[in-house]
Design a protein around this motif. Structure first.
Motif, PDB file in Angstrom:
ATOM      1  N   VAL A   8       0.858  -1.180   0.000  1.00  0.00           N
ATOM      2  CA  VAL A   8       0.000   0.000   0.000  1.00  0.00           C
ATOM      3  C   VAL A   8       0.899   1.235   0.000  1.00  0.00           C
ATOM      4  O   VAL A   8       1.688   1.428   0.915  1.00  0.00           O
ATOM      5  N   PRO A  36      -1.907  -0.822  -4.475  1.00  0.00           N
ATOM      6  CA  PRO A  36      -2.804   0.327  -4.499  1.00  0.00           C
ATOM      7  C   PRO A  36      -2.105   1.578  -3.958  1.00  0.00           C
ATOM      8  O   PRO A  36      -1.205   1.489  -3.134  1.00  0.00           O
ATOM      9  N   VAL A  38      -3.025   5.221  -2.075  1.00  0.00           N
ATOM     10  CA  VAL A  38      -4.088   5.923  -1.359  1.00  0.00           C
ATOM     11  C   VAL A  38      -3.589   7.304  -0.955  1.00  0.00           C
ATOM     12  O   VAL A  38      -2.388   7.531  -0.813  1.00  0.00           O
ATOM     13  N   GLU A  57      -7.794  -0.844   2.320  1.00  0.00           N
ATOM     14  CA  GLU A  57      -7.148  -1.631   1.261  1.00  0.00           C
ATOM     15  C   GLU A  57      -6.671  -2.974   1.808  1.00  0.00           C
ATOM     16  O   GLU A  57      -6.842  -4.019   1.178  1.00  0.00           O
ATOM     17  N   TRP A  61      -8.102  -6.633   0.705  1.00  0.00           N
ATOM     18  CA  TRP A  61      -7.153  -7.601   0.155  1.00  0.00           C
ATOM     19  C   TRP A  61      -7.221  -8.906   0.934  1.00  0.00           C
ATOM     20  O   TRP A  61      -7.265  -9.995   0.353  1.00  0.00           O
TER      21      TRP A  61
END
Length: 68
Positions: A8, A36, A38, A57, A61
């Motif tokens: 992340v 991802p 963010v 996230e 996941w």
């Protein structure tokens, strides 16, 4: 490494730039990786949503990988 991985990235992190994040993901050595981005800064602050968005996230996941 064959372990599924989640990386992340906090898009506003002043200590880890996008190219650094891409290099870290590549260094994982697995093709089973989600990356991802963010909104948030280093360690998720001061943009308070950063930590919450990262947690969401991670939760999503994990739920996809390990359904009940």
């Amino acid at each position: 490494m064959r372990t599924p991985s989640l990386f992340v990235e906090l898009a506003g992190d002043a200590a880890c730039f996008p190219a650094d994040a891409k290099a870290m993901v590549a260094a994982l050595g697995t093709h089973d990786v989600d990356h991802p981005r963010v909104a948030g800064t280093h360690f998720g602050g001061p943009l308070r949503p950063g930590a919450g968005l990262a947690a969401a996230e991670i939760g999503e996941w994990l739920a996809e990988r390990f359904p009940e």
